[in-house]
Design an enzyme around this catalytic site. Structure first.
Site, short mmCIF file in Angstrom:
data_model
loop_
_atom_site.label_atom_id
_atom_site.label_comp_id
_atom_site.label_asym_id
_atom_site.label_seq_id
_atom_site.Cartn_x
_atom_site.Cartn_y
_atom_site.Cartn_z
N ASP A 11 4.40 -85.31 58.29
CA ASP A 11 5.64 -84.77 58.57
C ASP A 11 6.05 -83.19 58.26
O ASP A 11 5.08 -82.70 57.38
CB ASP A 11 6.93 -85.45 57.85
CG ASP A 11 6.97 -86.90 58.25
OD1 ASP A 11 6.63 -87.10 59.23
OD2 ASP A 11 7.47 -87.79 57.53
N ARG A 55 14.83 -86.07 57.66
CA ARG A 55 15.04 -85.18 56.29
C ARG A 55 15.12 -83.83 56.54
O ARG A 55 14.14 -83.17 56.50
CB ARG A 55 13.97 -85.64 55.28
CG ARG A 55 13.70 -87.25 54.96
CD ARG A 55 12.77 -87.44 53.75
NE ARG A 55 12.58 -88.70 53.41
CZ ARG A 55 12.01 -89.77 53.92
NH1 ARG A 55 10.93 -89.42 54.73
NH2 ARG A 55 11.93 -91.10 53.70
N GLU A 61 6.42 -82.61 51.17
CA GLU A 61 5.72 -83.82 51.02
C GLU A 61 4.51 -83.95 52.24
O GLU A 61 3.44 -84.49 51.97
CB GLU A 61 6.75 -84.79 51.22
CG GLU A 61 6.42 -86.02 50.16
CD GLU A 61 6.54 -85.51 48.72
OE1 GLU A 61 5.59 -86.03 47.84
OE2 GLU A 61 7.34 -84.74 48.26
N TYR A 115 13.82 -85.28 63.12
CA TYR A 115 13.34 -85.74 61.88
C TYR A 115 14.47 -85.79 60.75
O TYR A 115 15.38 -85.04 60.90
CB TYR A 115 12.51 -84.53 61.09
CG TYR A 115 11.66 -84.99 59.95
CD1 TYR A 115 10.99 -86.26 59.89
CD2 TYR A 115 11.93 -84.06 59.00
CE1 TYR A 115 10.42 -86.40 58.71
CE2 TYR A 115 11.17 -84.64 57.68
CZ TYR A 115 10.49 -85.62 57.67
OH TYR A 115 9.81 -85.97 56.52
N HIS A 126 14.30 -76.48 59.46
CA HIS A 126 14.27 -77.86 60.49
C HIS A 126 15.45 -77.60 61.53
O HIS A 126 16.37 -76.69 61.06
CB HIS A 126 14.10 -79.11 59.78
CG HIS A 126 12.94 -78.99 58.89
ND1 HIS A 126 12.87 -79.95 57.68
CD2 HIS A 126 11.74 -78.41 58.75
CE1 HIS A 126 11.76 -79.94 57.01
NE2 HIS A 126 11.09 -78.74 57.74
N ASP A 177 7.45 -81.13 56.15
CA ASP A 177 8.34 -80.65 55.02
C ASP A 177 7.11 -80.68 53.93
O ASP A 177 6.00 -80.80 54.20
CB ASP A 177 9.35 -81.79 54.75
CG ASP A 177 8.73 -83.22 54.54
OD1 ASP A 177 7.64 -83.48 54.30
OD2 ASP A 177 9.75 -84.16 54.53
N GLU A 199 1.68 -89.98 59.28
CA GLU A 199 2.03 -90.47 57.92
C GLU A 199 2.50 -92.02 58.10
O GLU A 199 2.07 -93.09 57.33
CB GLU A 199 3.53 -89.99 57.27
CG GLU A 199 3.07 -88.62 56.60
CD GLU A 199 4.43 -88.25 56.02
OE1 GLU A 199 5.13 -88.90 55.51
OE2 GLU A 199 4.74 -87.07 56.13
#
Length: 761
Positions: A81, A288, A85, A286, A331, A83, A8
């Site tokens: 990533d 988030r 998104e 990570y 996570h 997640d 990303e």
């Protein structure tokens, strides 16, 4: 080219390329490469709410380059990533680049280390369409809400407003809290504090204690002091109890934002920008996440570090349960990638945030602190009320040797209250007794961090949404400002008993003062009231939280994503049509009283340019804009009349007057023929000469416009007249749509510059 790996963020490219070597080419998509169309709704409602995606103009060059490279590669590795998104970004890349299952692989990692990257390459998987559909459901639902509600606000209230499923509920929290405070009755009371000297101890020994009863009036407090003249005091009871303090769990996104705000005074967006940079450099996992879980490797390395540096008795490995309502994918918590790295290279802010994350992680694996809690009760022979004092003594510091949540480091704040050795029945002499007037406290206004905590408690939004939601409220729409409340200055009378004499003293107490809090503006209150009246379902806290649960069910494959949308949209759209058919609207208006000088009526209103005060009617009426933080429903007549004191001469600088004024676009100061806008939250009626001088001096210094500076590459991120932009040398570069200026890293800026230069060729 054998392998093309797409991430990303450009910030990851260099590090990952180093780990993978010459057989891989690593490129960045710079976030999403496509989104719902901007012309129209971008959703085919008649065909199952099918999203109509398009590649934005500022991403076409990136997509063209990735298409060319992917066509030349044997395998395309999609490494966005881990997640929802990120999963959606991988799917959009797969679809837009025309990839096939045999030519592409999806990999995930939650830290940018060599082991993590190589392990991800060894264990690829396919794109998880359940996660993609959960993201699609969120995006489509949010577009439907925004697309249909925002035009209603444009018609009924003011152009360029917006509404959103999470944004509007977050705004409601801020508005509701403000109204709680406005409705709160601040009642005075008297608190009695005494200073005792225990008999049989050294002369300087003091024991402070508070009376366990508060008095409503000064008369009651004075009566107690008078009764205490000549009274005998002794210790009625000493209660001791062993206790423990337990370390806080490792950081999630929410708790990191809260603690960085408390300890480092970082805004939520600053914390996320710095955490993103640390993650991209491979220094933390990570950023988030709503998990407090630590890997077995992290547990092992933390234990070894603690035993080697503090001793075996300080080690206590443990896992923490994740309590976040509707926690997303499992996570890890936010932690250093290498516990052995006690410090890092970087900016001062990056170092401070890393240090916070490192200490929190290590402390979470340390032993509980053992404490002895003591409560002493003191009685009088003349009154039934009791004095009490408490103390906590640390018997074993455990994790407190390193870190304590919500305060400065324990090493800097070891304020133990040490009591002398005392016993039951021991006599005490009263050296001094005070009766101080205090006031009941209303609820505190939200700070950025406490609003994030409340949203998480209610199950509203997810780690990725907290920062952009607050940014939209505070900078995007002006519904809320972050500022200070000066409080109310109240005269109080305090009492003091010394020997047999009772004396009084007067002072001014400031009540209700707060710093750095979220203050709703009139437009934010109007939007909230209108949506609550007409769309109370959307504004309901449970509705927003239940939608998040539905997204979780989509992510686990239990329900179809468009069924969630269908169940919501039918009733919602009918309500939208009904509201649009109603052509009436109301703007707030409140009569404040009469101007004593002219006898004319004074009214607070909302007009085309915002909230204002009007004196009189017809051609002779006068106007003044409300100051930041002032609201139509709470402004007083006295405050309103002060607004007409502008323009106001603040003082003189370099031989020229500084004049504070209020204009069409807000408050400003005028000096030597130039205008300078006052910062958000500033009041032209009480801005000081020192504050004005700082504004004028900073305006002459180009450094004031800097958001970020990367000296090694000669890049600056600046605030310009038309918004943020990137500058390198004499060239300016536009920041692509969807990228927040304060989240830019050096490598992201370089990628944007390179893309812009290629486009010109």
């Amino acid at each position: 080219m054998k392998n093309l790996l797409i991430v990303e963020s450009p910030g990851k490219v260099k590090t990952i390329q180093k780990y993978l070597g010459k057989d891989f080419t690593v490129k960045a998509s710079i976030g999403h490469i496509r989104d719902l169309g901007q012309k129209g709704m971008g959703i085919d409602i008649q065909n199952g709410f099918k999203p109509e995606y398009e590649v934005p103009a500022d991403k076409k060059k990136v997509v063209a380059e990735l298409k060319k490279l992917s066509s030349e590669a044997d395998i395309v590795w999609l490494a966005s990533d881990e997640d929802r998104e990120g999963e959606a970004i991988s799917w959009h890349l797969y679809d837009t680049l025309g990839l096939s299952a045999d030519k592409s692989k999806r990999i995930v990692f939650h830290e940018i280390t060599k082991d993590a990257i190589l392990n991800a390459i060894k264990t690829p998987r396919s794109i998880d369409m359940n996660l993609v559909n959960a993201q699609q459901a969120r995006r489509v639902l949010d577009r439907l809400v925004g697309f249909e509600l925002s035009p209603i606000l444009w018609r009924k209230i003011q152009p360029k407003l917006s509404a959103g499923r999470v944004q509007s509920v977050a705004l409601r929290l801020v508005v509701d809290r403000e109204r709680e405070i406005l409705a709160f009755k601040k009642d005075p009371f008297y608190r009695i504090e005494a200073i005792f000297h225990p008999e049989g101890t050294e002369a300087g020994v003091k024991v402070k204690a508070l009376l366990d009863n508060k008095f409503d009036t000064i008369g009651q407090a004075e009566e107690f002091l008078r009764d205490s003249i000549g009274a005998s005091f002794n210790i009625k009871e000493i209660a001791q109890k062993d206790g423990v303090k337990v370390p806080a769990a490792p950081f999630t996104t929410s708790t990191l934002q809260q603690e960085a705000s408390r300890k480092l005074h970082f805004t939520v967006s600053t914390t996320m920008r710095l955490a993103q940079a640390l993650y991209e450099r491979g220094l933390i996992t990570y950023m988030r996440t709503d998990s407090t879980n630590l890997s077995s490797l992290a547990l092992g390395t933390a234990k070894a570090f603690i035993c080697d540096n503090f001793g075996n008795e300080y080690s206590r490995p443990r896992q923490y349960a994740t309590h976040s309502k509707g926690a997303q994918e499992a996570h890890e918590a936010i932690r250093p990638t290498y516990i052995q790295n006690t410090s890092i290279d970087g900016t001062a802010q990056e170092k401070r945030l890393y240090d916070l994350i490192w200490k929190r992680t290590v402390a979470s694996q340390m032993a509980d602190a053992k404490v002895l809690r003591t409560e002493i009760t003191i009685q009088s022979d003349k009154r039934a009320e009791l004095f009490r004092t408490q103390a906590t003594r640390i018997l074993f510091d455990g994790f407190l040797k390193l870190y304590l949540e919500g305060t400065d480091d324990a090493a800097e704040e070891s304020d133990e209250v040490i009591l002398p050795d005392l016993h039951t029945g021991q006599a005490l002499s009263c050296k001094e007794m005070r009766g101080e007037c205090k006031f009941t406290q209303p609820p505190y206004r939200y700070s950025e961090a406490s609003l994030v905590k409340k949203l998480e408690e209610l199950g509203i939004g997810r780690p990725s949404t907290y920062s952009p939601t607050i940014t939209t409220l505070t900078t995007g729409r002006g519904y809320v400002v972050k500022g200070d409340k000066t409080g109310e200055k109240v005269r109080v009378v305090n009492l003091k008993l010394s020997g047999s004499n009772i004396t009084t003293s007067e002072k001014y107490e400031i009540i209700g003062a707060e710093k750095g809090k979220l203050l709703p503006q009139e437009i934010g209150i109007m939007v909230t009231d209108y949506l609550m009246k007409n769309f109370d379902g959307i504004m309901n806290y449970d509705f927003t939280a239940n939608v998040e649960k539905d997204f979780d069910l989509v992510a686990s494959g239990e329900i179809a994503w468009n069924s969630v949308i269908s169940d919501f949209y039918g009733p919602f759209h009918k309500k939208v049509e009904a509201v649009l058919a109603d052509h009436t609207y109301n703007r707030p208006e409140r009569e404040l009283g009469t101007d004593p000088e002219t006898g004319l009526k004074v009214v607070a209103k909302y007009g085309q340019w915002g909230p204002f005060i009007q004196i009189g009617e017809g051609e002779n009426r006068k106007f003044a804009h409300l100051a930041p933080g002032q609201l139509i429903e709470s402004v007083t007549l006295e405050e309103a009349l002060k607004l007409f004191e502008l323009p106001r001469t603040v003082g003189t600088l370099d031989g020229e007057d500084i004049v504070a004024m209020k204009g069409r676009f807000g408050p400003y100061i005028k000096h030597a023929g130039k205008n300078y806008s006052l910062p958000k939250g500033s009041n032209p009626l009480n801005v000081t000469l020192e504050e004005c001088e700082k504004i004028i001096r900073e305006a002459a210094d180009p450094a004031k416009a800097r958001i970020a500076v990367f000296e090694a590459s000669g890049i600056s991120v600046l605030n310009g007249k038309y918004g943020p932009y990137i500058k390198r040398g004499n060239r300016n570069y536009k920041i692509p749509h969807g990228i927040m200026a304060d989240s830019l890293t050096e490598s992201t800026c370089l990628q944007i510059i390179q893309s812009a230069e290629r486009a010109k060729k």
